[in-house]
Design a protein around this motif. Structure first.
Motif, short mmCIF file in Angstrom:
data_model
loop_
_atom_site.label_atom_id
_atom_site.label_comp_id
_atom_site.label_asym_id
_atom_site.label_seq_id
_atom_site.Cartn_x
_atom_site.Cartn_y
_atom_site.Cartn_z
N LYS A 1 44.22 28.11 34.05
CA LYS A 1 44.02 26.65 34.00
C LYS A 1 42.63 26.31 34.53
O LYS A 1 41.98 25.38 34.06
CB LYS A 1 45.07 25.94 34.85
CG LYS A 1 46.43 25.92 34.21
CD LYS A 1 47.13 24.57 34.47
CE LYS A 1 48.27 24.33 33.52
NZ LYS A 1 49.32 25.39 33.58
N GLU B 1 40.25 26.75 31.84
CA GLU B 1 40.32 25.63 30.87
C GLU B 1 39.52 24.44 31.39
O GLU B 1 38.80 23.77 30.65
CB GLU B 1 41.78 25.23 30.64
CG GLU B 1 42.50 26.24 29.75
CD GLU B 1 44.03 26.13 29.83
OE1 GLU B 1 44.54 25.14 30.40
OE2 GLU B 1 44.70 27.06 29.32
N GLU C 1 36.35 22.57 29.72
CA GLU C 1 36.34 21.11 29.49
C GLU C 1 35.04 20.53 30.01
O GLU C 1 34.35 19.76 29.34
CB GLU C 1 37.48 20.49 30.30
CG GLU C 1 38.44 19.64 29.51
CD GLU C 1 39.63 19.32 30.41
OE1 GLU C 1 39.46 18.47 31.30
OE2 GLU C 1 40.71 19.94 30.24
#
Ligand SMILES: CC(C)(COP(=O)(O)OP(=O)(O)OC[C@H]1O[C@@H](n2cnc3c(N)ncnc32)[C@H](O)[C@@H]1O)[C@@H](O)C(=O)NCCC(=O)NCCS
Ligand SMILES: Nc1ncnc2c1ncn2[C@@H]1O[C@H](COP(=O)(O)OP(=O)(O)OP(=O)(O)O)[C@@H](O)[C@H]1O
Length: 527
Positions: A258, A261, A265
């Motif tokens: 995560k 990720e 982003e």
């Protein structure tokens, strides 16, 4: 403590026999050089053939070696130079090799010749050991399919990964090896600083960032020195990924994917290219207690430090050798009394300095007269006794007043403690003296060892609200006036933490007590 090198042809060969061998040898570091059996034999016969290496098999084998040795207390380092250069002809290690292991039997002249020719850094009396292991069906033959390995293994010039990397363990080493194998030019490693550590278990037992960086630097340059390393402190979870346009790939685990990720982003929103993500699986481990995690983790390793000897005691020639004095300290509500209770049950003598401290407030005593003269009538109750709550309010909000009070009272308390030990405990082997302010009062040198209890400040606030009915602000003011846990840890020989159930506290004390008995029987026998 010794350094060994295993010329490993098959991780399956690491059976109990080999584990026993390296433990008996008291190895602290075990390097592993991977070679196929064919390659090793060719090298031994000086007939090196340029054999093709399937990188996926090699990678898996590296991980298998680490996993197989995960429960052994030895610093394992699988060397990687021949991952990229199959023609490797030298085994280069930072530490000199004192013993070389071969996992099959070869003629002694072939072994001698191999060590002479290929092991670069060895001690003058370097020994060799061949251990015979059953080469069962483990599939460790490098693939013949060149196409597959060329196309299947993704490599990048600029790779990144991040972590705390406290007590560098096997899972960290697997992740770092993955990153090294994927990286052609420069590997960036972000290492978390204090601001990211406060939510972790036992943050005060985490090594400082500069030490963790040094250990990483040493490990990485040892396993592969042919790429560049950029190891930097990070104050947030992004580190250099926020700004470095050259980065191409990030290595994470399934639990931190995560984070990758979020990094992507952020990079997309700021016009930087997204990073390819490679994730490793979680490496499990068996819990040593219900409070541990069931994976290899730095938190488990920190918890296992509780109750153990963190640094050897300094010999105290200024005090008699017996009774052996343990100074037990810790901040307010850290659980010193419960540690002392357990110690007493193990047969340890006990002196409570805080209780003796209260006695010197008794009317007419030396301490009482000082308090009356110095702080005046407003710290006395109507009956003339000291109003300790009122005195506390004054001294905890004024450093100078606190220092004055302490400089007078501490020497009186120490005198009383020594008297009590002489009168009540002179026949005891070990006596614990419990004192919240043992370090501040400069009594460390009056004890053979310093043991300390720590709890996180937010837990102390909760305990003070429950136990002493203090408001959050009052509790925080008290806590701010104390030493930081990190400072206490830096001085203590043994640390306890009472954050978990009572049984876990007891286990820590039991461990500390048993280890102390071993130390004492050793010093007794050498007296
Ligand atoms: C903020 C980060 C870096 C903090 O790291 P953390 O404190 O978790 O580090 P820790 O030393 O505990 O672990 C380091 C890495 O090893 C992995 N790891 C730890 N134990 C295991 C295990 N048993 N099995 C497999 N992987 C493991 C962790 O998942 C982590 O990816 C991390 O959580 C994160 O979000 N990473 C993804 C983004 C990133 O890499 N940012 C930094 C870029 S420089
Ligand atoms: N696992 C635990 N071990 C010890 N104490 C705990 C634990 N969990 C909660 N506590 C509570 O924490 C509080 C502090 O414990 P204790 O009185 O032993 O601390 P202390 O260090 O002796 O404190 P002080 O020096 O302030 O007297 C107590 O109210 C105790 O019940």
């Amino acid at each position: 403590m010794k350094t060994g090198l295993l010329i490993g042809t098959n991780p399956k060969n690491i059976g109990n026999l080999f584990k026993q061998l390296i433990q008996n040898e008291r190895l602290s570091t075990l390097y592993i050089q991977l070679l196929t059996e064919m390659k090793l034999e060719a090298l031994m016969l000086n007939q090196d053939k340029n054999m093709y290496t399937n990188k996926n098999v090699f990678r898996k084998t590296v991980f298998d070696y680490y996993s197989t040795l995960k429960n052994i207390d030895v610093d394992v380092r699988v060397l990687l130079p021949n991952f990229k250069n199959v023609n490797l002809l030298k085994v280069i290690t930072k530490k000199p090799i004192e013993v070389v292991y071969f996992d099959s039997t070869y003629s002694s002249s072939a072994i001698k010749n191999f060590v002479q020719t290929y092991v670069v850094n060895k001690s003058p009396n370097c020994r060799t050991i061949s251990f015979f292991a059953n080469n069962d069906e483990y599939n460790f033959s490098f693939s013949e399919n060149k196409e597959e390995s060329v196309h299947n293994f993704e490599e990048y010039d600029y790779v990144v990964l991040g972590g705390t990397f406290d007590k560098l363990h096997i899972a960290h080493k697997i992740m770092l090896s993955e990153a090294v194998m994927r990286c052609r030019k420069r590997l960036t490693v972000g290492v978390t600083t204090e601001s990211l550590l406060q939510s972790k278990i036992l943050p005060d037992l985490i090594e400082d960032c500069d030490i963790r960086i040094k250990i990483l630097n040493d490990f990485l340059n040892d396993i592969e020195s042919n790429i560049e390393y950029n190891i930097v402190p990070i104050d947030d979870m992004y580190g250099p990924t926020k700004t470095d346009p050259t980065l191409e790939m990030i290595v994470v685990s399934t639990e931190t994917i995560k984070g990758a990720e979020k990094v992507n982003e952020y990079r997309e929103n700021t016009g930087l290219s997204k990073l390819n993500v490679i994730s490793i699986d979680i490496i499990k481990s068996v819990k040593e207690s219900d409070n541990e995690e069931n994976k290899i983790s730095s938190s488990n390793l920190r918890m296992r430090m509780l109750g153990t000897l963190l640094r050897p005691p300094v010999p105290r020639l200024n005090i008699p050798s017996r009774p052996y004095i343990i100074g037990l300290t810790g901040n307010i509500a850290s659980g010193k009394s419960s540690i002392s209770n357990h110690l007493q049950k193990f047969g340890c003598g006990y002196v409570n300095c805080d209780e003796l401290g209260h006695k010197i407030y008794e009317m007419g005593s030396e301490g009482y007269n000082f308090i009356k003269d110095h702080f005046g009538l407003n710290v006395l109750n109507e009956d003339g006794s000291v109003n300790r709550k009122q005195l506390g309010t004054i001294v905890f909000s004024d450093q100078q007043q606190l220092q004055k009070l302490n400089s007078i009272l501490w020497p009186i308390i120490l005198k009383n403690v020594k008297e009590r030990i002489t009168v009540l405990h002179s026949n005891e082997d070990v006596v614990v003296i419990e004192a919240a302010l043992l370090i501040q009062a400069n009594w460390v040198e009056e004890c053979h060892e310093l043991w300390a209890c720590i709890i996180p400040p937010n837990e102390a606030v909760k305990r003070l609200q429950n136990r002493d009915n203090l408001s959050v602000e009052e509790a925080q003011t008290r806590i701010r006036s104390q030493l930081k846990n990190k400072e206490i840890v830096s001085k203590a020989n043994v640390i306890f933490c009472t954050l978990w159930d009572e049984n876990y506290t007891k286990k820590q004390v039991e461990k500390a007590w048993c280890q102390l008995q071993e130390r004492l029987s050793f010093t007794n026998s050498s007296l």
